[in-house]
Design an enzyme around this catalytic site. Structure first.
Site, PDB file in Angstrom:
ATOM      1  N   TYR A   1      26.638-154.714  42.591  1.00 30.82           N
ATOM      2  CA  TYR A   1      27.287-155.322  41.426  1.00 30.82           C
ATOM      3  C   TYR A   1      28.537-154.518  41.105  1.00 30.82           C
ATOM      4  O   TYR A   1      28.532-153.292  41.219  1.00 30.82           O
ATOM      5  CB  TYR A   1      26.341-155.307  40.221  1.00 30.82           C
TER       6      TYR A   1
ATOM      7  N   PHE B   1      34.693-161.554  35.358  1.00 36.61           N
ATOM      8  CA  PHE B   1      34.965-161.024  36.689  1.00 36.61           C
ATOM      9  C   PHE B   1      33.683-160.384  37.201  1.00 36.61           C
ATOM     10  O   PHE B   1      33.107-159.543  36.514  1.00 36.61           O
ATOM     11  CB  PHE B   1      36.058-159.954  36.656  1.00 36.61           C
ATOM     12  N   GLU B   2      33.262-160.783  38.388  1.00 41.79           N
ATOM     13  CA  GLU B   2      32.128-160.109  39.032  1.00 41.79           C
ATOM     14  C   GLU B   2      32.319-160.222  40.526  1.00 41.79           C
ATOM     15  O   GLU B   2      32.685-161.288  41.017  1.00 41.79           O
ATOM     16  CB  GLU B   2      30.803-160.817  38.712  1.00 41.79           C
ATOM     17  N   ILE B   3      32.094-159.121  41.225  1.00 38.88           N
ATOM     18  CA  ILE B   3      31.856-159.213  42.666  1.00 38.88           C
ATOM     19  C   ILE B   3      30.472-158.623  42.845  1.00 38.88           C
ATOM     20  O   ILE B   3      30.214-157.502  42.391  1.00 38.88           O
ATOM     21  CB  ILE B   3      32.912-158.435  43.483  1.00 38.88           C
TER      22      ILE B   3
ATOM     23  N   HIS C   1      23.368-159.926  32.832  1.00 38.68           N
ATOM     24  CA  HIS C   1      23.655-159.331  34.138  1.00 38.68           C
ATOM     25  C   HIS C   1      23.744-157.808  34.041  1.00 38.68           C
ATOM     26  O   HIS C   1      23.271-157.085  34.918  1.00 38.68           O
ATOM     27  CB  HIS C   1      24.989-159.855  34.694  1.00 38.68           C
TER      28      HIS C   1
END
Ligand SMILES: Nc1nc2c(ncn2[C@@H]2O[C@H](COP(=O)(O)OP(=O)(O)OP(=O)(O)O)[C@@H](O)[C@H]2O)c(=O)[nH]1
Ligand SMILES: *[C@@H]1O[C@H](CO)[C@@H](O)[C@H](O)[C@H]1NC(C)=O
Ligand SMILES: [Mg+2]
Length: 457
Positions: A223, A280-282, A317
């Site tokens: 994450y 924003f998430e990768i 998350h």
């Protein structure tokens, strides 16, 4: 001095001390033990951020230097409505120009309604990989049977009254629940191991000449984030109760060496409202699909807080990442300069900005502003805060001096009986005087009101 008078002075002192403690605990003035925050206007001219940011930059930049190509099992993903087409076009353009034109990753678009022709035509013309369009199955975007919909409606009305952001919105709640527990299970996303979430209207200010997905894979990250901040407490009042229930039911899922100290200041008793900003998430889709995460989501979903409160996917998350992962599996991207209304992350190091052809204004950087949780993230990882961020601003020092002087005076007054009597007389005098002023003011106001009425007639 009669005892009753001494009592007043004591009350006064207690009140002032109480107020002082209140302000200190509110961190209006940074305490050495709490998270230091610069009170200056955020001008990072002498470039704080050097030490650590260079470290983290180095990790990614070293990776960039040794991995010019790359391709992982990954996709970009966007949840959007048809009317978001122009804002998402802007975002796609930025991601393509800065990154994907070299890598041609696919882009999955998801919607609870069918995408219309315009949306598909415009977006597919901008994506350099394949654009894929998926409809969300209704059972992933509706009320579970254990939710009392009347109660949910009442809550929305209450939150509308309280002016809680998106508190009145039904669709926003479905969106948050979907992003929390369902998007990674969509058939189009089953095909991939990593995702990068892109929202309409975002901007990127630096080149991304390396493959962040491959970086995630090679360094075993699950994450990653760019901006972190405090959640509005009114939207998640009972969220931590649910998290505690999960921790009690599934101690086996809690990772050794996790990042609990990022989300809790008291080792898990309460939530400190810190979260990674999830627009924003990768991250790893396989992790989200894991038994650990699914058990976590199910426990929380059963609580009903997505509908009876307004739980956001960001805290959901973030708490999961902080408890279920080892802290080394979470990554902060200093090199990705990012904007989502109203906040920007812009790296402080000029050298890095030049190298990545950045166009952002470093003085607008959110990292060390009061709402940011990045200082806490650094602490939780034992990373020293950049120089210049650690220090107290002149304003804070000045405030401290004034406060100290006031306290010293009060102490002197409290110790010396004569001074105490004197102080009491002065305070009483002041009180009587202000009372007189107040009465006179009221009288004049009434007079003025009468005058006004007379004029009207
Ligand atoms: N298909 C669909 N997508 C939605 C819906 N509501 C929100 N989204 C998408 O979900 C994401 C988050 O919604 P936003 O409205 O951006 O929420 P936010 O980022 O918390 O708030 P702002 O961007 O500040 O308005 C965006 O990608 C939206 O396009 C919806 O009802 N249907
Ligand atoms: C990509 O990842 C998905 C999910 O883990 C997996 O099912 C699929 O086989 C992978 N594809 C390739 C080409 O490795
Ligand atoms: Mg948004």
């Amino acid at each position: 001095m009669p005892p009753a008078q001494g009592k007043y002075v004591r009350y006064l002192i207690i009140a002032v001390v109480g107020l002082t403690l209140f302000f200190l605990s509110r961190r209006s003035i940074p305490l050495p033990t709490s998270t230091p925050r610069p009170l200056s206007d955020g001008h990072l001219a002498h470039s704080p951020g050097q030490s650590q940011n260079e470290q983290s930059s180095n990790e990614v930049m070293r990776f960039a230097a040794t991995h010019s190509g790359g391709r992982a099992n990954a996709t970009l993903v966007t949840l959007a409505r048809n009317r978001d087409v122009w804002e998402i076009s802007q975002a796609i353009r930025q991601v393509e120009d800065r990154f994907n034109r070299k890598f041609h990753y696919n882009w999955v678009f998801l919607n609870d309604q069918p995408f219309d022709d315009t949306f598909k035509r415009i977006t597919s013309s901008l994506v350099s990989g394949t654009a894929l369009y998926g409809e969300i199955p209704p059972e992933h975007w509706s009320y579970p049977d254990w939710i009392d919909q009347d109660r949910a409606r009442e809550v929305r009305e209450e939150m509308r009254e309280k002016k809680i952001i998106y508190g009145h919105s039904e669709s926003y709640r479905h969106m948050c629940r979907y992003e929390s527990g369902f998007f990674f299970r969509h058939p189009l996303l089953q095909e991939y191991e990593y995702y990068w979430r892109v929202e309409p209207g975002i901007e990127l200010f630096c080149d991304i000449p390396y493959d962040p997905f491959l970086f995630m894979k090679e360094t075993n990250k699950k994450y990653s984030f760019v901006i972190s901040m405090l959640e509005y407490p009114g939207t998640i009042e009972t969220l931590w109760d649910g998290v505690k229930e999960f921790m009690d039911d599934h101690p086996e899922h809690i990772a050794e060496g996790n990042l609990m100290t990022f989300v809790s200041n008291d080792n898990g008793k309460t939530y400190n409202n810190c979260h990674f900003w999830s627009n924003f998430e990768i991250g790893s889709l396989d992790w989200l699909r894991s038994k650990e995460y699914m058990d976590y989501f199910e426990t929380l979903d059963r609580q009903g807080g997505f509908f009876y409160e307004r739980w956001g996917d960001a805290p959901i998350h973030s708490i999961a990442a902080s408890l279920l992962l080892q802290k080394e599996q979470i990554h902060f991207w200093n090199e990705i300069a990012y904007y989502h209304m109203p906040f920007t992350h812009c790296p402080a190091e000029e050298q890095l900005r030049k190298e990545l052809r950045c166009s952002c204004d470093p003085s607008g950087n959110f990292d060390w502003k009061p709402l940011s949780c990045l200082p806490r993230y650094y602490r939780a990882n034992g990373i020293p805060l950049p120089s210049g961020v650690d220090g107290y601003s002149w304003l804070a020092i000045f405030g401290f001096v004034i406060l100290g002087a006031i306290l010293a005076c009060l102490l002197a007054v409290a110790i010396n009986p004569r001074a105490r009597a004197q102080a009491f007389i002065s305070v009483r005098h002041l009180y009587l005087q202000s009372q007189t002023f107040w009465e006179r003011y009221q009288e004049e106001k009434r007079e003025w009101e009468r005058e006004r009425l007379r004029m009207k007639r």
